[in-house]
Design an enzyme around this catalytic site. Structure first.
Site, PDB file in Angstrom:
ATOM      1  N   ASP A 111      14.916 -14.216 -10.458  1.00 28.72           N
ATOM      2  CA  ASP A 111      15.935 -15.065 -11.232  1.00 28.72           C
ATOM      3  C   ASP A 111      16.394 -16.133 -10.475  1.00 28.72           C
ATOM      4  O   ASP A 111      16.368 -16.382  -9.147  1.00 28.72           O
ATOM      5  CB  ASP A 111      17.531 -14.201 -11.551  1.00 28.72           C
ATOM      6  CG  ASP A 111      18.198 -14.603 -12.758  1.00 28.72           C
ATOM      7  OD1 ASP A 111      18.096 -14.012 -13.864  1.00 28.72           O
ATOM      8  OD2 ASP A 111      18.749 -15.573 -12.601  1.00 28.72           O
ATOM      9  N   ASP A 125      13.067 -20.080  -9.772  1.00 24.18           N
ATOM     10  CA  ASP A 125      13.233 -21.067 -10.901  1.00 24.18           C
ATOM     11  C   ASP A 125      11.831 -21.289 -11.542  1.00 24.18           C
ATOM     12  O   ASP A 125      11.048 -21.823 -11.090  1.00 24.18           O
ATOM     13  CB  ASP A 125      13.859 -22.272 -10.381  1.00 24.18           C
ATOM     14  CG  ASP A 125      14.287 -23.139 -11.389  1.00 24.18           C
ATOM     15  OD1 ASP A 125      13.806 -23.109 -12.508  1.00 24.18           O
ATOM     16  OD2 ASP A 125      14.897 -24.228 -11.143  1.00 24.18           O
ATOM     17  N   VAL A 126      11.832 -20.703 -12.855  1.00 24.66           N
ATOM     18  CA  VAL A 126      10.367 -20.719 -13.443  1.00 24.66           C
ATOM     19  C   VAL A 126      10.119 -22.274 -13.967  1.00 24.66           C
ATOM     20  O   VAL A 126       9.020 -22.458 -14.420  1.00 24.66           O
ATOM     21  CB  VAL A 126      10.494 -19.924 -14.655  1.00 24.66           C
ATOM     22  CG1 VAL A 126      10.881 -18.494 -14.615  1.00 24.66           C
ATOM     23  CG2 VAL A 126      11.528 -20.243 -15.606  1.00 24.66           C
ATOM     24  N   ASN A 157      10.319 -12.730 -18.918  1.00 25.18           N
ATOM     25  CA  ASN A 157      11.456 -12.786 -19.528  1.00 25.18           C
ATOM     26  C   ASN A 157      12.388 -13.974 -19.681  1.00 25.18           C
ATOM     27  O   ASN A 157      13.590 -14.258 -20.563  1.00 25.18           O
ATOM     28  CB  ASN A 157      12.598 -11.727 -19.156  1.00 25.18           C
ATOM     29  CG  ASN A 157      13.729 -11.436 -19.996  1.00 25.18           C
ATOM     30  OD1 ASN A 157      13.737 -11.032 -21.087  1.00 25.18           O
ATOM     31  ND2 ASN A 157      14.911 -11.394 -19.212  1.00 25.18           N
ATOM     32  N   TYR A 212      14.620 -23.837 -29.738  1.00 31.86           N
ATOM     33  CA  TYR A 212      14.648 -22.470 -29.059  1.00 31.86           C
ATOM     34  C   TYR A 212      13.389 -21.798 -30.048  1.00 31.86           C
ATOM     35  O   TYR A 212      12.419 -21.177 -29.396  1.00 31.86           O
ATOM     36  CB  TYR A 212      15.621 -21.765 -29.100  1.00 31.86           C
ATOM     37  CG  TYR A 212      15.632 -20.165 -28.750  1.00 31.86           C
ATOM     38  CD1 TYR A 212      15.582 -19.965 -27.352  1.00 31.86           C
ATOM     39  CD2 TYR A 212      15.636 -19.214 -29.394  1.00 31.86           C
ATOM     40  CE1 TYR A 212      15.481 -18.658 -26.915  1.00 31.86           C
ATOM     41  CE2 TYR A 212      15.429 -17.950 -29.175  1.00 31.86           C
ATOM     42  CZ  TYR A 212      15.520 -17.581 -27.886  1.00 31.86           C
ATOM     43  OH  TYR A 212      15.451 -16.529 -27.094  1.00 31.86           O
ATOM     44  N   LYS A 224       9.781 -20.485 -28.636  1.00 30.31           N
ATOM     45  CA  LYS A 224       9.307 -18.888 -28.728  1.00 30.31           C
ATOM     46  C   LYS A 224       8.005 -19.103 -29.879  1.00 30.31           C
ATOM     47  O   LYS A 224       7.370 -18.145 -29.625  1.00 30.31           O
ATOM     48  CB  LYS A 224      10.426 -18.311 -29.434  1.00 30.31           C
ATOM     49  CG  LYS A 224      11.551 -18.246 -28.618  1.00 30.31           C
ATOM     50  CD  LYS A 224      11.237 -17.254 -27.427  1.00 30.31           C
ATOM     51  CE  LYS A 224      12.566 -16.819 -26.597  1.00 30.31           C
ATOM     52  NZ  LYS A 224      12.081 -16.200 -25.182  1.00 30.31           N
ATOM     53  N   ALA A 260      19.577  -8.662 -29.529  1.00 33.03           N
ATOM     54  CA  ALA A 260      19.864  -7.571 -28.452  1.00 33.03           C
ATOM     55  C   ALA A 260      21.040  -8.107 -27.718  1.00 33.03           C
ATOM     56  O   ALA A 260      21.354  -9.075 -27.073  1.00 33.03           O
ATOM     57  CB  ALA A 260      18.879  -7.696 -27.196  1.00 33.03           C
TER      58      ALA A 260
END
Length: 250
Positions: A38, A65-66, A92, A158, A162, A191
């Site tokens: 993360d 950090d992606v 994720n 978003y 996705k 979720a």
């Protein structure tokens, strides 16, 4: 329980109490060694400590950090250094927000796509290169969203990201099928976890829950169970697919 016994799994955006942490926990319960990652180092350390209480030295933590290609490569390199190999990458990491297209700035659009779509690409690319170098085999599980299929006001950035994750998953799967590597995705709807509750109004949460077949949000572990299935050999002939963890496919 041994669906992932002796597998080495990396989970991004695993700090906290959401889907990432739930996926890490379920993979550990299924016998894997897990590297949690993360960008928030304090929460990551806390998550690692909680998981280690039950699973000891089978869990490691590596900050990442992606949006940083070098950091993503360090994550994969650290995993191989600690565990000897990489068998499963669970992507994720994602970033949302609510903003009308009319009011959305370029920076908002770019940030959501950089984390959610390009971050998934960076992590997948690094993982696939390692899996191919190992001699093939392995699995990538991406976290998409039902918003990749259906519309919701204020979610253009978003949803576009996705939908991109879904298309990327299908194409990447064909790129590495000859190596015996599988690439699939899950598409959750709603979720529930504490951070979502904190940043979303009760009214909107109630509206979204009412759209679900069971009249409630999913629990993070219910999404994580599908991720575990896709990561396991039970899904040995499944690749390039997006599994809806919801009744909200369209």
């Amino acid at each position: 329980m041994s669906l992932l016994r002796d597998k080495v799994v990396v989970v991004t955006a695993a700090a906290g109490t959401g889907i990432g942490a739930a996926a890490a926990r379920r993979c550990l319960e299924e016998g894997a060694r897990v590297v949690v990652s993360d960008h928030h180092e304090r929460r990551l350390g806390e998550t690692r400590d909680r998981l280690a209480e039950a699973h000891g030295d089978r869990v490691f933590a590596v900050p990442c950090d992606v949006t940083d290609e070098a950091a993503v490569q360090r994550l994969v390199d650290a995993t191989v250094h600690h565990c000897g190999r990489l068998d499963v990458m669970i992507n994720n990491a994602g970033l949302g927000g609510t903003r009308s297209v009319v009011e959305m700035a370029d920076e908002e659009w770019a940030r959501v796509l950089d984390v959610t779509l390009t971050g998934t690409f960076r992590c997948t690319r690094a993982a696939l290169r390692q899996m191919v170098a190992q001699g093939g085999g392995g699995a990538v599980v991406n976290n998409a969203s039902v918003l990749g299929w259906r519309a919701q006001a204020g979610q253009a950035h978003y949803a576009a990201a996705k939908a991109g994750v879904m298309a990327f998953t299908r194409c990447a799967a064909l790129d590495v099928a000859a190596h015996g590597i599988r690439v699939n995705a899950v598409a959750p709807s709603l979720a529930m976890h504490p951070f979502l509750a904190k940043v979303t109004s009760d009214e909107l949460l109630a509206q979204l829950a009412a759209r679900e077949a069971f009249g409630r949000p999913a629990e993070p572990w219910e999404v994580a169970n599908v991720m575990v299935f896709l990561a396991s050999d039970l899904a040995s002939y499944l690749t390039g697919e997006v599994i809806s963890v919801s009744s909200q496919h369209a």
